[in-house]
Design a protein around this motif. Sequence first.
Motif: not given
Length: 238
Positions: A25-28, A54-56, A61-64, A176-187
């Motif tokens: 998942y990507l958090l805008s 956004e609809k997948k 492979k990623q949901i925004r 809870s691991s910082a490297s594998s939380k299942g989401f990323a931050l945009e910009a």
Amino acid sequence: MASATVASVSSASSSEPVSPTAGDYLLSVKSYLKIVMHALRYPHATVNGVLIAEKKGKTSKQIRIVDAIPLFHSGHGLAPMTEVALTQISEYCSKSSDLVIGGYYQVNDAFHEHPHPIPTVFAERIADKIFEANPDAVLFMISNFSLATSIDDITRLDSPFFMFQNIDGKWKLKSSSASSKGFALEAESAILELTNELVFKKSHHLNIIDFDSHLENVKDDWRNPKLNEVIEQFVKSN
């Protein structure tokens, strides 16, 4: 949706991590900032809201997660009002062919929750209702303590956020691991700069409108168009 239906939904939470896959998942910028602003506007209260995604696509492979709609800062457990809000947000999403309710967020009123905040029964029930309509829906719990200690540090911007997924009917922490939380931050650089500008310098978080505010004054727009415009213009210019 009937209140009796929401009230009758039952689920259980678990802090047992799900096998991690980073970046599902990507958090805008906008969704991140509005969640943080909602929490900072009412630091004494449990606050919650809905995530817009956004609809997948078939090959995505990623949901925004593109937006966050703040719901309540008081009476967050009142099912009838929550259902009214969800209905209106559903109608709002239906006007676009690209948007869907993609999840739920909640910030508990407790400051110290270690190792991470736990979803309340109410959070699980609302997340369950969203999950019924969208099997990709997620539940984010946000740590008040981490908000206070990390939103001015670009290396720790994601530390207040903990993502839960529905696995076999139970909401489980992704990791809870910082490297594998299942989401990323945009910009992330834009998030840091906007937090500094809109929160620390201009206190725009004091003007964020949630559904509670809308119920008190219908002229208050829970979509926060003015705030959205400020954020979107900044992102486009950088």
